[in-house]
Design a protein around this motif. Structure first.
Motif, mmCIF file in Angstrom:
data_model
loop_
_atom_site.group_PDB
_atom_site.id
_atom_site.type_symbol
_atom_site.label_atom_id
_atom_site.label_comp_id
_atom_site.label_asym_id
_atom_site.label_seq_id
_atom_site.Cartn_x
_atom_site.Cartn_y
_atom_site.Cartn_z
ATOM 1 N N SER A 1 152.697 24.097 85.468
ATOM 2 C CA SER A 1 153.064 25.249 84.643
ATOM 3 C C SER A 1 154.523 25.187 84.225
ATOM 4 C CB SER A 1 152.806 26.555 85.404
ATOM 5 O OG SER A 1 151.428 26.703 85.640
ATOM 6 N N ARG A 2 155.321 24.513 85.019
ATOM 7 C CA ARG A 2 156.752 24.375 84.731
ATOM 8 C C ARG A 2 157.082 23.077 83.989
ATOM 9 N NH1 ARG A 2 159.144 28.318 87.802
ATOM 10 N NH2 ARG A 2 157.793 29.137 89.416
ATOM 11 N N ALA B 1 146.648 24.517 82.310
ATOM 12 C CA ALA B 1 148.023 24.953 82.610
ATOM 13 C C ALA B 1 149.024 23.891 82.180
ATOM 14 C CB ALA B 1 148.172 25.271 84.094
ATOM 15 N N ASP C 1 151.590 25.324 90.056
ATOM 16 C CA ASP C 1 152.974 25.756 89.855
ATOM 17 C C ASP C 1 153.771 24.651 89.163
ATOM 18 O OD1 ASP C 1 155.220 27.338 89.900
ATOM 19 O OD2 ASP C 1 155.366 27.432 92.080
ATOM 20 N N ASN D 1 151.875 23.993 78.814
ATOM 21 C CA ASN D 1 153.312 23.748 78.923
ATOM 22 C C ASN D 1 153.736 22.599 78.011
ATOM 23 O OD1 ASN D 1 155.510 21.923 80.386
ATOM 24 N ND2 ASN D 1 155.986 24.093 80.726
#
Length: 146
Positions: free
Chosen positions: A40-41, A62, A37, A66
């Protein structure tokens, strides 16, 4: 603003800002769902992930999806993976800098980076610079390259 030890609190913090992973406890930095998470951000949150997760191909993919520059924090074997490096360089030409030396001599990867910015040539290997076919393509992409 101290260390986050609670998993629910960590999930909330990471959802607001992936870089909040830096405030999480060592135990939480080993949590695959939390780290996925976070990266990914904010791809470069990979820096704060446990080494085992920096070596996890799904986590690194991931992260570089990003921010290609997250490749800097990937385990060395993933910096040697052409697929991972291609994903990173496709996102940011600056990622070429963090690829394993052999891949910085890969004409395909270099050209992906150069199409974004001519400055990528500063990060490629000497073998690519000495390849007249590659340099001709670079000149076609950026007319004033030479």
């Amino acid at each position: 603003a101290g260390e986050i030890r609670d998993e629910d609190e960590a999930l909330l913090a990471v959802k607001a800002d992936g870089a909040a992973l830096c405030r999480c406890s060592t135990r939480l930095r080993h949590s695959l769902p939390l780290v996925l998470d976070a990266v990914s951000r904010s791809g470069r949150a990979l820096r704060f992930a446990a080494p085992a997760l920096q070596a996890n191909v799904s986590v690194v993919r991931a992260a570089v999806a990003n921010d290609g520059r997250a490749l800097q924090f990937a385990a060395p074997h993933l910096q040697q993976s052409k697929d991972v490096v291609l994903a990173a360089v496709s996102k940011s030409w600056r990622a070429l800098r963090f690829a394993a030396p052999g891949l910085r001599n890969d004409a395909d990867l270099v050209l992906v980076a150069v199409r974004q910015n001519i400055w990528a040539m500063h990060h490629c290997g000497w073998a690519v610079r000495a390849d007249s076919k590659v340099m001709l393509l670079v000149c076609r992409i950026h007319g004033r390259a030479l």
